[in-house]
Design a protein around this motif. Structure first.
Motif, PDB file in Angstrom:
ATOM      1  N   ILE A  24      -3.857   9.721   0.967  1.00  0.00           N
ATOM      2  CA  ILE A  24      -3.278   8.715   0.174  1.00  0.00           C
ATOM      3  C   ILE A  24      -4.929   8.745  -0.605  1.00  0.00           C
ATOM      4  CG2 ILE A  24      -2.759   5.901   0.110  1.00  0.00           C
ATOM      5  CD1 ILE A  24      -0.797   6.574   2.716  1.00  0.00           C
ATOM      6  N   GLY A  56       5.263   4.000  10.578  1.00  0.00           N
ATOM      7  CA  GLY A  56       5.250   3.835   9.076  1.00  0.00           C
ATOM      8  C   GLY A  56       3.728   4.167   8.625  1.00  0.00           C
ATOM      9  N   SER A  57       3.139   3.480   9.836  1.00  0.00           N
ATOM     10  CA  SER A  57       1.972   3.052   9.401  1.00  0.00           C
ATOM     11  C   SER A  57       1.413   4.183   8.660  1.00  0.00           C
ATOM     12  CB  SER A  57       0.710   3.037  10.908  1.00  0.00           C
ATOM     13  OG  SER A  57      -0.405   2.461   9.647  1.00  0.00           O
ATOM     14  N   LYS A  58       0.428   3.738   7.333  1.00  0.00           N
ATOM     15  CA  LYS A  58      -0.439   4.944   7.072  1.00  0.00           C
ATOM     16  C   LYS A  58      -2.020   5.488   7.550  1.00  0.00           C
ATOM     17  CE  LYS A  58       1.184   2.397   2.621  1.00  0.00           C
ATOM     18  NZ  LYS A  58       1.283   1.355   2.945  1.00  0.00           N
ATOM     19  N   THR A  59      -2.085   4.724   8.859  1.00  0.00           N
ATOM     20  CA  THR A  59      -3.636   5.571   9.172  1.00  0.00           C
ATOM     21  C   THR A  59      -3.123   6.594   9.615  1.00  0.00           C
ATOM     22  OG1 THR A  59      -3.343   2.753  10.147  1.00  0.00           O
ATOM     23  CG2 THR A  59      -5.144   4.299  11.378  1.00  0.00           C
ATOM     24  N   LYS A  60      -2.806   7.872   9.818  1.00  0.00           N
ATOM     25  CA  LYS A  60      -2.746   8.943  10.205  1.00  0.00           C
ATOM     26  C   LYS A  60      -2.481   9.789   8.672  1.00  0.00           C
ATOM     27  CE  LYS A  60      -1.124   8.647  14.873  1.00  0.00           C
ATOM     28  NZ  LYS A  60      -1.626   9.477  16.070  1.00  0.00           N
ATOM     29  N   ILE A  61      -2.113   8.984   7.530  1.00  0.00           N
ATOM     30  CA  ILE A  61      -2.736   9.758   6.515  1.00  0.00           C
ATOM     31  C   ILE A  61      -2.955   9.331   5.163  1.00  0.00           C
ATOM     32  CG2 ILE A  61      -0.221  10.406   6.784  1.00  0.00           C
ATOM     33  CD1 ILE A  61       0.861   8.435   4.988  1.00  0.00           C
ATOM     34  N   ILE A  62      -4.422   8.674   6.133  1.00  0.00           N
ATOM     35  CA  ILE A  62      -5.202   8.185   5.052  1.00  0.00           C
ATOM     36  C   ILE A  62      -5.652   8.304   3.629  1.00  0.00           C
ATOM     37  CG2 ILE A  62      -7.495   7.122   6.223  1.00  0.00           C
ATOM     38  CD1 ILE A  62      -5.138   4.548   4.758  1.00  0.00           C
ATOM     39  N   SER A  94      -2.932  -1.504   6.938  1.00  0.00           N
ATOM     40  CA  SER A  94      -4.374   0.528   7.236  1.00  0.00           C
ATOM     41  C   SER A  94      -4.917   0.437   5.719  1.00  0.00           C
ATOM     42  CB  SER A  94      -3.436   1.999   7.584  1.00  0.00           C
ATOM     43  OG  SER A  94      -2.621   1.703   7.265  1.00  0.00           O
ATOM     44  N   LEU A  95      -3.758   0.539   5.054  1.00  0.00           N
ATOM     45  CA  LEU A  95      -4.914   0.677   3.637  1.00  0.00           C
ATOM     46  C   LEU A  95      -6.151  -0.034   3.008  1.00  0.00           C
ATOM     47  CD1 LEU A  95      -5.044   2.997   1.074  1.00  0.00           C
ATOM     48  CD2 LEU A  95      -3.259   1.504   0.185  1.00  0.00           C
ATOM     49  N   ASP A  98      -0.655  -2.683  -2.772  1.00  0.00           N
ATOM     50  CA  ASP A  98       0.009  -1.686  -2.054  1.00  0.00           C
ATOM     51  C   ASP A  98       1.212  -2.891  -1.386  1.00  0.00           C
ATOM     52  OD1 ASP A  98       1.363  -0.526   0.450  1.00  0.00           O
ATOM     53  OD2 ASP A  98      -1.105  -1.009   1.666  1.00  0.00           O
TER      54      ASP A  98
END
Length: 160
Positions: free
Chosen positions: A24, A15-21, A47-48, A40
């Motif tokens: 976002i 569920g990490s946002k890293t790959k879609i940072i 990650s954000l 956040d």
């Protein structure tokens, strides 16, 4: 305009946002007003905070304690010289291990002659769970000695 900055991914998290940072941050840039903080609400692995936290007034929130630690790691403003070098860290850890070691719990696994010897020493280490320690950092020595790790390994983990 916020730009995602490279940051070390400290933990792999479903569920990490890293790959879609980038996605976002594009969305944030579309609605963000410069004088407003960014919140956040489900920070998770933070990650954000790692990507944009130092560019804007940023608040990271999550129910999990580990998320707080990760967020603080990304959001701290270190000055040159604030990060100790590896030799200094190693010496501090070594000093803690030497100060806290209780030799009667150390095991030289190369000198064990039988499985009974091994089991006896592992059980002796497991009894540390009821021991009153005279030093602060003993979570692993107390709870995990003689299980997944030896007492000596637990000393090192606690010192770190």
């Amino acid at each position: 305009m916020l730009t995602p900055q490279p940051f070390p991914s400290l933990i792999k998290y479903m569920g990490s946002k890293t790959k879609i940072i980038d996605f976002i941050v594009d969305g944030i840039n579309f609605v963000h007003q410069k004088d407003r903080a960014i919140l956040d609400l489900f920070a998770g692995s933070a990650s954000l905070a790692g990507a944009i936290g130092k560019q804007v007034n940023f608040v990271s929130n999550d129910i999990q304690e580990y998320s707080k630690v990760l967020s603080q790691t990304y959001l701290v403003n270190l000055r040159d010289g604030d990060i100790p070098d590896i030799d200094h860290i190693h010496q501090q850890v070594l000093n803690l291990v030497e100060a806290n070691v209780q030799k009667e719990y150390l095991v030289d696994y190369n000198k064990l002659n039988s499985i009974d010897d091994f089991n006896f020493l592992e059980e002796k280490q497991k009894k540390l769970i009821s021991k009153k320690f005279s030093y602060d950092y003993h979570l692993f020595a107390k709870n995990y000695s003689g299980t997944w790790w030896s007492y000596e390994q637990c000393l090192w983990i606690d010192a770190l």
